[in-house]
Every structure is written in structure tokens, then in C-alpha cells.
Enzyme design. Structure first.
Site, PDB file in Angstrom:
ATOM      1  N   GLU A 146       0.799  -1.234   0.000  1.00 13.42           N
ATOM      2  CA  GLU A 146       0.000   0.000   0.000  1.00 13.42           C
ATOM      3  C   GLU A 146       0.829   1.279   0.000  1.00 13.42           C
ATOM      4  O   GLU A 146       0.605   2.176   0.816  1.00 13.42           O
ATOM      5  CB  GLU A 146      -0.957  -0.023   1.199  1.00 13.42           C
ATOM      6  CG  GLU A 146      -1.853  -1.254   1.184  1.00 13.42           C
ATOM      7  CD  GLU A 146      -2.761  -1.387   2.415  1.00 13.42           C
ATOM      8  OE1 GLU A 146      -2.726  -0.497   3.287  1.00 13.42           O
ATOM      9  OE2 GLU A 146      -3.487  -2.390   2.486  1.00 13.42           O
ATOM     10  N   ASN A 161       2.020  -5.168  -3.173  1.00 12.68           N
ATOM     11  CA  ASN A 161       0.610  -5.469  -2.889  1.00 12.68           C
ATOM     12  C   ASN A 161      -0.158  -4.180  -2.604  1.00 12.68           C
ATOM     13  O   ASN A 161       0.335  -3.315  -1.866  1.00 12.68           O
ATOM     14  CB  ASN A 161       0.571  -6.382  -1.643  1.00 12.68           C
ATOM     15  CG  ASN A 161      -0.791  -6.947  -1.347  1.00 12.68           C
ATOM     16  OD1 ASN A 161      -1.434  -7.518  -2.219  1.00 12.68           O
ATOM     17  ND2 ASN A 161      -1.246  -6.809  -0.108  1.00 12.68           N
ATOM     18  N   HIS A 174     -10.693  -6.004  -2.245  1.00 13.86           N
ATOM     19  CA  HIS A 174     -11.750  -5.828  -1.231  1.00 13.86           C
ATOM     20  C   HIS A 174     -12.932  -5.174  -1.958  1.00 13.86           C
ATOM     21  O   HIS A 174     -12.906  -3.984  -2.258  1.00 13.86           O
ATOM     22  CB  HIS A 174     -11.255  -4.944  -0.088  1.00 13.86           C
ATOM     23  CG  HIS A 174     -10.157  -5.575   0.712  1.00 13.86           C
ATOM     24  ND1 HIS A 174     -10.347  -6.713   1.456  1.00 13.86           N
ATOM     25  CD2 HIS A 174      -8.860  -5.229   0.893  1.00 13.86           C
ATOM     26  CE1 HIS A 174      -9.212  -7.049   2.069  1.00 13.86           C
ATOM     27  NE2 HIS A 174      -8.298  -6.164   1.731  1.00 13.86           N
ATOM     28  N   GLU A 204      -6.339 -10.575  -1.127  1.00 13.05           N
ATOM     29  CA  GLU A 204      -7.147 -10.355   0.083  1.00 13.05           C
ATOM     30  C   GLU A 204      -8.628 -10.313  -0.272  1.00 13.05           C
ATOM     31  O   GLU A 204      -9.393  -9.500   0.261  1.00 13.05           O
ATOM     32  CB  GLU A 204      -6.738  -9.039   0.775  1.00 13.05           C
ATOM     33  CG  GLU A 204      -5.269  -8.996   1.147  1.00 13.05           C
ATOM     34  CD  GLU A 204      -4.844  -7.707   1.839  1.00 13.05           C
ATOM     35  OE1 GLU A 204      -5.720  -6.934   2.302  1.00 13.05           O
ATOM     36  OE2 GLU A 204      -3.630  -7.456   1.922  1.00 13.05           O
ATOM     37  N   ASP A 255     -12.396 -10.311  -0.627  1.00 15.75           N
ATOM     38  CA  ASP A 255     -13.674 -10.424   0.076  1.00 15.75           C
ATOM     39  C   ASP A 255     -14.679  -9.568  -0.676  1.00 15.75           C
ATOM     40  O   ASP A 255     -14.309  -8.572  -1.302  1.00 15.75           O
ATOM     41  CB  ASP A 255     -13.588 -10.100   1.577  1.00 15.75           C
ATOM     42  CG  ASP A 255     -12.894  -8.795   1.898  1.00 15.75           C
ATOM     43  OD1 ASP A 255     -12.764  -7.929   1.015  1.00 15.75           O
ATOM     44  OD2 ASP A 255     -12.486  -8.625   3.062  1.00 15.75           O
TER      45      ASP A 255
HETATM   46  O1  9MR Z   1      -7.486  -8.113   8.542  1.00 12.83           O
HETATM   47  C1  9MR Z   1      -6.557  -7.308   9.210  1.00 12.83           C
HETATM   48  C2  9MR Z   1      -7.142  -6.831  10.533  1.00 12.83           C
HETATM   49  O2  9MR Z   1      -7.273  -7.924  11.430  1.00 12.83           O
HETATM   50  C3  9MR Z   1      -6.252  -5.771  11.141  1.00 12.83           C
HETATM   51  O3  9MR Z   1      -6.887  -5.229  12.276  1.00 12.83           O
HETATM   52  C4  9MR Z   1      -5.975  -4.678  10.125  1.00 12.83           C
HETATM   53  C5  9MR Z   1      -5.064  -3.647  10.726  1.00 12.83           C
HETATM   54  O4  9MR Z   1      -4.539  -2.768   9.798  1.00 12.83           O
HETATM   55  O5  9MR Z   1      -5.370  -5.244   8.983  1.00 12.83           O
HETATM   56  C6  9MR Z   1      -6.221  -6.125   8.334  1.00 12.83           C
HETATM   57  O6  9MR Z   1      -5.634  -6.601   7.135  1.00 12.83           O
HETATM   58  C7  9MR Z   1      -5.337  -5.606   6.163  1.00 12.83           C
HETATM   59  C8  9MR Z   1      -4.137  -6.094   5.383  1.00 12.83           C
HETATM   60  O7  9MR Z   1      -3.074  -6.359   6.265  1.00 12.83           O
HETATM   61  C9  9MR Z   1      -3.714  -5.095   4.328  1.00 12.83           C
HETATM   62  N1  9MR Z   1      -4.799  -4.728   3.470  1.00 12.83           N
HETATM   63  C10 9MR Z   1      -6.012  -4.334   4.144  1.00 12.83           C
HETATM   64  C11 9MR Z   1      -6.458  -5.409   5.124  1.00 12.83           C
HETATM   65  C12 9MR Z   1      -7.790  -5.063   5.722  1.00 12.83           C
HETATM   66  O8  9MR Z   1      -7.702  -3.902   6.488  1.00 12.83           O
END
Ligand code: 9MR
Length: 468
Positions: free
Chosen positions: A163, A205, A241, A270, A272
Site C-alpha cells: 500500500e 501489494n 476488497h 485479500e 472479500d
Molecule cells: O485483517 C486485518 C485486521 O485484522 C487488522 O486489524 C488490520 C489492521 O490494519 O489489517 C487487516 O488486514 C489488512 C491487510 O493487512 C492489508 N490490506 C487491508 C487489510 C484489511 O484492512
């Protein structure tokens, strides 16, 4: 929104029908051949791909969760356990226990691992947030070197940088403490990761890069520049997402393809999809089909197992309901996988009936007899000083096979250290590899792939292949 391509209308209709039946609780017989795989991982493996999920270490003791995980998936991404705050809570003091738990669960269940994420503006420990300049750059490089070395040889692909681009139309880098260390921070991160674990695929990513837009084009230009200058990068992850504010773009597949055309692999990392019922099911199928249509799309990962495991559980965005039951979206994704194609076309066309007219009975056997039942194998190597990764492709002959064993001989001094999608027998000299439960069956002319990592020099020559 999210309309399937026209040529997919029939399949989409079948999926939609299946979804309705599944929602009604009807026992389903999957549309398609009797050879259709019955789990996401096996079905993806039949096309040379993986199907993965994000995993939380603390949920592994939940038997509903781990039963689904072990049955359905052959790739895992630690959801939070490999992030900087988890792995280096204070400077130069590393903490791997939760991530190690996931890695050992994955390895003992024949699953591979996507590492996530080495360098990211978010989920940084407090000590990192207060650094800047050279001190931060060096801390980042030290972090990457240590974490990638700890997991050396165990990671299929690493999200090296996560990101790093801004949302919107600027095409600029995201402003962050890491960006403030200099625009070359991303390539420095990739070089450090390559030096620490030369076998892992190294990915960039991001989210909101799922269609052709200013942000994805900025990433595209970076990847193109890296390839031109020899900066190590192997893959790009598309988080995907999906919700009503961020639907599947109509050029989703075309966007994956334009990155693949730069000479990198692409992965859905990722996934969903907010929603329910048939609409959600159809959108899952659309995303799966897009990956299957791109030869360099290695596989898909959903961001959790049950809806209740999701970071946005209110959107019910996953493939299993809160009780672990398969949703219509599951059936639709599986059906789409079962209709899929291998990652690359078979290297030789299927044997066809000879077209020469039957003037006189042949007195000599044909020069190219039909392949018949059985299998053949080829090996491709990624080699570096002191080690290698071998990818072996097992291709069925003119009849389907139910199991296979591939054999090859390692040069003196070489040894197998890690195997995926097969069970190894022997670790040096003459070694053989037999299918695991989900990839023994290979249809006529189709192939499956397995791999192993080794120390020393990799094998040369053509592997033997025996079919059952
Ligand atoms: O799913 C993850 C969640 O449990 C955490 O609280 C969050 C914190 O930043 O990160 C989530 O995963 C993220 C991923 O690492 C990067 N892309 C976005 C995902 C969803 O927020």
C-alpha cells in the site's frame, strides 16, 4: 455492475442456479464432469494454481475453523502475525511465535505461505513511528533482512511492500514516514528481501488497483521501471476488497493481464466481496474466472474463512457463514474453478488421429505412437549460489491418471529441504515425489505442478513419471 463476460453467461447461469439450490438447502451435484474437484484448493491445483485464506494464529485451536482450513485451502497468509508490530515489537528484538505457529500448521498440512507484509506505513510498532531519515531506512532494511531470513525457504511469495501509493487520481506515492526516507525506499526493500530469501517470489501489494485507474497505472509504471532497471520484483498482489462503493471493475481481467505482460506474476491477495446470495456468488465467480483467464495469475486468497472471521464481518463478505457452512458464494467459486484452465497451455497439443489417407496398410509402426495412458514430467529451475527451487510439471497422457510419481537424480552434494504439493521419498541422489491427496487425479492432456527447494545445485535432465 459486475456483469460476467458474455461467453460466461451459461456458466454464470449454472452457478446462479447452483447458488439458489444451495441457499434452499438442496443437496447439489456440481455441474460439470465427474472429475470435478470438491475443494477449493484441489480445484485450483488442477489448474496449476492455489486457493488460500488469511489465517489468525489464535483461531487454529477452533476446530470448526481449522477443519475448514485444512480441508479447503492450500495457501495461507498470516492476517497480522508477520507485520512489523508483531515481529519486531522493540528494535532488533524479534518475536516470531504466532507467525511460526501458522507456518508450522501450514507446512504440516501441505499448504504454502504468503508472507505479509515486510514494509508498510500501517501497523508499525511505536519505536518505528518515531524514527525518520537514515535511522528509519536502516531499521526497515534490518527488519526485512531479519524476518525474510527467519522464514527463508518457507515462503512462496512475500508482500515486500504494501500500500505505498496514494488513492485518487494523483498517481503519487502515499505520504508516509517510509516515503520520507527517499523515493528509492521501495526498491531498497525489494533488494534486501531478495538477498535474504532468493527463493521467495517478491510482490508489491495494494488495494484500489483492481481496474485500470490512476493508482494502478502508477504501480504499473513502477513495475515497468523496476523490470527495466533489474530491480528484483516477481509479482503484484491485488487485494480486491469488493463492495458496492468499490465493485469489480469491468476491466479487472485486462488490468491483471497488463501487469502480467510486464513479466510479473499476479495474485489475488485479500479477496472479500460484500453482499449475499446470488449477487455475491456471481461476483465471486467473476473474480475467479478473471484469474483463471490470465496465465500468470498464480492463485487467489480470501481474507478469512467464515463471515465472522472477516475484518468487516458486517458485510458477510466470505465463503462460509458464521457457523462454517458453505455459502452460495462458495459453490459459485468452486464451480468457476472447476471450469478453469491451466496456468499456461500444455506445451504439446493433444495427440490426434493421423490424417494420412489409408492407401495401403502401414508396414512400419507410426513414428509418433499415441502417448497412451501414463504421464510425463518436466522441470524448471530457479537457481542461485548454494540453492534452488525446482518446479515440476506432471502432464497426463491421452488418458486420465489417478496418481503419479516423478523421479529425478540430484547432483552430488544437493539435498531436498522442503517440498510442496507432493510427498518426497529420499532427500539426496535418486529422489522421488508422489502426489498428495488433492492432486493425484489429472485429466487427459492436463497437468499439475509440485515443487521442492534444495541446497546445492539443482537437477538437470527430464524427470521420470509413473502413473497409477
Ligand atoms: O485483517 C486485518 C485486521 O485484522 C487488522 O486489524 C488490520 C489492521 O490494519 O489489517 C487487516 O488486514 C489488512 C491487510 O493487512 C492489508 N490490506 C487491508 C487489510 C484489511 O484492512
Amino acid at each position: 455492475m459486475n456483469r460476467s463476460p458474455r461467453r460466461r453467461v451459461l456458466a454464470a447461469t449454472l452457478s446462479a442456479t447452483a447458488a439458489v439450490l444451495a441457499a434452499a438447502g438442496t443437496v447439489l451435484i456440481t455441474a460439470g464432469s465427474a472429475d470435478a474437484a470438491t475443494t477449493l484448493g484441489a480445484s485450483a491445483a488442477a489448474t496449476g494454481r492455489y486457493f488460500g485464506t488469511a489465517v489468525a494464529a489464535y483461531k487454529l485451536s477452533d476446530s470448526v475453523y481449522s477443519t475448514i482450513l485444512d480441508r479447503e485451502f492450500n495457501m495461507v497468509t498470516p492476517e497480522n502475525e508477520m507485520k512489523w508490530d508483531a515481529t519486531e515489537p522493540s528494535q532488533n528484538s524479534f518475536s516470531y511465535s504466532s507467525a511460526d505457529q501458522i507456518v508450522s500448521h501450514a507446512q504440516s498440512h501441505n499448504m504454502r505461505i504468503r508472507g505479509h507484509a515486510l514494509a508498510w506505513h500501517s501497523q508499525q510498532p511505536g519505536w518505528v513511528q518515531s524514527l525518520s531519515g537514515t535511522a528509519l531506512r536502516n531499521a526497515m532494511l534490518n527488519h526485512i533482512t531479519n524476518v525474510a531470513t527467519h522464514y527463508k525457504g518457507k515462503i512462496y511469495s512475500w508482500d515486500v511492500v504494501n500500500e505505498a501509493f496514494a488513492d485518487g487520481t494523483s498517481g503519487a506515492r502515499r505520504s508516509s514516514n517510509l516515503q520520507n526516507t527517499g523515493n528509492d525506499w521501495i526498491e531498497a526493500a525489494f533488494k534486501a528481501a531478495r538477498a535474504a530469501d532468493p527463493a521467495a517470489k517478491l510482490c508489491y501489494n495494494d488495494y484500489n488497483t483492481d481496474g485500470v485507474n490512476a493508482k494502478s497505472t502508477a504501480v504499473y509504471n513502477m513495475v515497468k521501471d523496476f523490470k527495466a532497471r533489474g530491480v528484483p520484483i516477481d509479482c503484484v498482489g491485488f487485494q480486491s476488497h469488493i463492495n458496492s462503493a468499490s465493485p469489480v471493475p469491468s476491466d479487472y481481467q485486462a488490468n491483471l493481464q497488463r501487469f502480467a505482460d510486464l513479466g510479473v506474476d499476479v495474485q489475488i491477495t485479500e479477496l472479500d466481496i460484500a453482499g449475499s446470495g446470488t449477487a455475491q456468488a456471481n461476483t465471486y465467480a467473476t473474480v475467479v474466472r478473471a484469474c483463471l483467464a490470465v496465465a500468470r495469475c498464480n492463485g487467489l486468497t480470501v481474507w478469512g474463512i467464515r463471515d465472522s472471521d472477516s475484518w468487516r464481518s458486517g458485510d458477510t463478505p466470505l465463503l462460509f457463514d458464521n457457523n462454517g457452512n458453505k455459502k452460495a458464494a462458495y459453490t459459485s467459486a468452486l464451480d468457476a474453478l472447476n471450469a478453469g484452465q491451466p496456468t499456461t497451455p500444455p506445451t504439446t497439443p493433444p495427440t490426434t488421429t493421423p490424417t494420412t489417407p489409408p492407401t495401403t496398410p502401414p508396414t512400419t509402426p507410426p513414428t509418433t505412437p499415441p502417448t497412451g495412458a501414463g504421464c510425463s514430467a518436466t522441470v524448471s529451475l530457479n537457481q542461485w549460489t548454494g540453492g534452488f527451487v525446482a518446479t515440476i510439471r506432471v502432464t497426463a497422457g491421452s488418458a486420465a491418471i489417478n496418481g503419479w510419481t516423478a523421479g529425478l537424480t540430484l547432483p552430488s552434494g544437493a539435498a531436498v529441504t522442503n517440498t510442496w504439493n507432493a510427498t518426497a521419498s529420499g532427500s539426496s541422489g535418486a529422489v522421488s515425489f508422489t502426489n498428495v491427496s488433492y492432486n493425484g487425479k489429472v485429466n487427459a492432456g492436463q497437468y499439475t505442478e509440485f515443487g521442492f527447494q534444495g541446497t546445492g545445485v539443482g537437477p538437470s535432465g527430464t524427470p521420470t513419471c509413473t502413473a497409477r
